[in-house]
Design a protein around this motif. Sequence first.
Motif, mmCIF file in Angstrom:
data_model
loop_
_atom_site.group_PDB
_atom_site.id
_atom_site.type_symbol
_atom_site.label_atom_id
_atom_site.label_comp_id
_atom_site.label_asym_id
_atom_site.label_seq_id
_atom_site.Cartn_x
_atom_site.Cartn_y
_atom_site.Cartn_z
ATOM 1 N N PHE A 80 -13.168 28.509 -7.573
ATOM 2 C CA PHE A 80 -14.143 28.200 -6.894
ATOM 3 C C PHE A 80 -14.772 29.205 -5.770
ATOM 4 O O PHE A 80 -16.165 29.288 -5.773
ATOM 5 C CB PHE A 80 -13.840 27.227 -5.809
ATOM 6 C CG PHE A 80 -14.637 26.384 -5.104
ATOM 7 C CD1 PHE A 80 -15.713 25.439 -5.454
ATOM 8 C CD2 PHE A 80 -14.786 26.691 -3.698
ATOM 9 C CE1 PHE A 80 -16.496 24.973 -4.672
ATOM 10 C CE2 PHE A 80 -15.837 26.229 -2.945
ATOM 11 C CZ PHE A 80 -16.623 25.328 -3.401
ATOM 12 N N ASN A 81 -14.031 30.065 -5.269
ATOM 13 C CA ASN A 81 -14.527 30.845 -4.552
ATOM 14 C C ASN A 81 -15.464 32.083 -5.229
ATOM 15 O O ASN A 81 -16.644 32.496 -4.641
ATOM 16 C CB ASN A 81 -13.417 31.801 -3.813
ATOM 17 C CG ASN A 81 -12.795 30.885 -2.670
ATOM 18 O OD1 ASN A 81 -13.136 30.066 -2.098
ATOM 19 N ND2 ASN A 81 -11.293 31.081 -2.825
ATOM 20 N N ILE A 272 -13.753 20.911 -13.508
ATOM 21 C CA ILE A 272 -12.508 20.427 -12.907
ATOM 22 C C ILE A 272 -12.639 18.942 -13.444
ATOM 23 O O ILE A 272 -11.307 18.220 -13.557
ATOM 24 C CB ILE A 272 -12.735 20.416 -11.529
ATOM 25 C CG1 ILE A 272 -12.462 21.776 -10.998
ATOM 26 C CG2 ILE A 272 -11.625 19.488 -10.762
ATOM 27 C CD1 ILE A 272 -12.752 22.105 -9.433
ATOM 28 N N LEU A 273 -13.803 17.993 -13.731
ATOM 29 C CA LEU A 273 -13.686 16.890 -13.940
ATOM 30 C C LEU A 273 -13.553 16.651 -15.298
ATOM 31 O O LEU A 273 -12.500 15.704 -15.753
ATOM 32 C CB LEU A 273 -15.106 15.920 -13.468
ATOM 33 C CG LEU A 273 -14.913 14.770 -13.984
ATOM 34 C CD1 LEU A 273 -14.098 13.850 -13.158
ATOM 35 C CD2 LEU A 273 -16.442 14.069 -13.363
ATOM 36 N N ARG A 274 -14.194 17.290 -16.445
ATOM 37 C CA ARG A 274 -13.907 17.350 -17.672
ATOM 38 C C ARG A 274 -12.630 17.853 -18.182
ATOM 39 O O ARG A 274 -12.017 17.155 -19.097
ATOM 40 C CB ARG A 274 -15.123 17.953 -18.335
ATOM 41 C CG ARG A 274 -15.000 17.852 -19.861
ATOM 42 C CD ARG A 274 -16.249 18.597 -20.478
ATOM 43 N NE ARG A 274 -17.589 17.821 -20.068
ATOM 44 C CZ ARG A 274 -18.553 18.262 -20.435
ATOM 45 N NH1 ARG A 274 -18.910 19.207 -21.529
ATOM 46 N NH2 ARG A 274 -19.762 17.646 -20.100
ATOM 47 N N THR A 275 -12.255 19.049 -17.677
ATOM 48 C CA THR A 275 -10.949 19.577 -18.250
ATOM 49 C C THR A 275 -9.684 19.081 -17.503
ATOM 50 O O THR A 275 -8.757 18.947 -18.305
ATOM 51 C CB THR A 275 -11.218 21.298 -17.907
ATOM 52 O OG1 THR A 275 -12.377 21.638 -18.485
ATOM 53 C CG2 THR A 275 -9.943 21.853 -18.370
ATOM 54 N N TYR A 279 -11.082 13.772 -10.478
ATOM 55 C CA TYR A 279 -12.278 13.235 -9.680
ATOM 56 C C TYR A 279 -12.220 13.835 -8.436
ATOM 57 O O TYR A 279 -13.365 14.075 -7.538
ATOM 58 C CB TYR A 279 -12.487 11.866 -9.844
ATOM 59 C CG TYR A 279 -13.717 11.274 -9.525
ATOM 60 C CD1 TYR A 279 -14.929 11.852 -9.935
ATOM 61 C CD2 TYR A 279 -13.923 10.263 -8.521
ATOM 62 C CE1 TYR A 279 -16.187 11.267 -9.328
ATOM 63 C CE2 TYR A 279 -15.137 9.907 -8.078
ATOM 64 C CZ TYR A 279 -16.177 10.347 -8.828
ATOM 65 O OH TYR A 279 -17.450 10.003 -8.266
ATOM 66 N N GLY A 280 -11.133 13.517 -7.488
ATOM 67 C CA GLY A 280 -11.049 13.862 -5.990
ATOM 68 C C GLY A 280 -11.265 15.396 -5.691
ATOM 69 O O GLY A 280 -12.157 15.759 -5.031
ATOM 70 N N ILE A 281 -10.898 16.316 -6.491
ATOM 71 C CA ILE A 281 -11.260 17.625 -6.400
ATOM 72 C C ILE A 281 -12.594 18.011 -6.703
ATOM 73 O O ILE A 281 -13.445 18.698 -6.122
ATOM 74 C CB ILE A 281 -10.215 18.682 -7.203
ATOM 75 C CG1 ILE A 281 -8.663 18.290 -6.574
ATOM 76 C CG2 ILE A 281 -10.657 19.947 -6.789
ATOM 77 C CD1 ILE A 281 -7.697 19.223 -7.156
#
Length: 311
Positions: A80-81, A272-275, A279-281
């Motif tokens: 992310f960074n 993050i959502l697909r792999t 959903y929260g992150i």
Amino acid sequence: MTTQNAAPRLTWRQRLTRADFKAMPYALVSPYFILFAVFGVFPMAYTLYASLHSWKLGNPNREFVGLDNYEFLLTSYDRFNWSVVNTLGMFVMATVPQLVVAMMVANALNKRLRRPLLWRMLILAPIVTSVVAVGVIFARIWGNEYGMINGALEFIGLDGVDWRTGRLTSWLAISSMVDWRWMGYNSLIFLAAMQTIPKNLYEAATVDGASPRQQFWKITVPQLKPVLIFTVFVSSVGGMTLFVEPMMFGSGALNGGANGQFQTTAMVLVDILRTHGNYGISAAAGWLLFLVIAVVAAVNFLVVNRIQGNK
């Protein structure tokens, strides 16, 4: 003894007419606010709610975790960074040349040309071109084998470059895609602003002996400051949400290369959502991206106030 005449009672037609005059403006603007509330405010509020919970797809249990998702992204998830660095780097490499070239093209189109409408339509062609087609073509142009850029380098005696593996080289390739797509759009905005500049300013400058270059820097550019700030703001928002171009450059993958060298924040959000199905992150990443865009917008607002002299 004097009596005051009572106000005449309004008929139902008069009351309907008065109500029509009062309510009609609100009725005309209400569709925008309704759509904004449904497709703007509600998704943002729902995403904020999701970002505060441990929420995995397929799992009905949702545990409130507060700011743990944000802390995880900022301290434990290196991608992310790096994605924020990648996004800012590609934004700078794409926006600055794009706006400079767009202003030069607009200045050229503002001259007396034959068939000006044809030239204006041609510079808009990249906008209506399919993004997938643009990604495929530019992937070939910047390809390691049989790519046009590497072919030109080898023609002049230099070694070819693996554009996808390097961080700066991949940024350069993706930025060229962004510049090609949006340069014409910004050119037309600058052109529309240039055509509102009074002609007597240029006539007076010509009488005083100013060259075309001096007229451009002393008259055109100062008159374009508000429009320039607007284009910088729009380009900033678009650059911070860059997604399609780097994904197509990576052959449709969301990882942005083996080491994430050209993975943007928007790609991390979807990855993050697909792999991982978290959903929260993913929602927390979306809100962090929103905050970054808000900072960019605030900086642009301060710049506008500084230029206009409003302190």
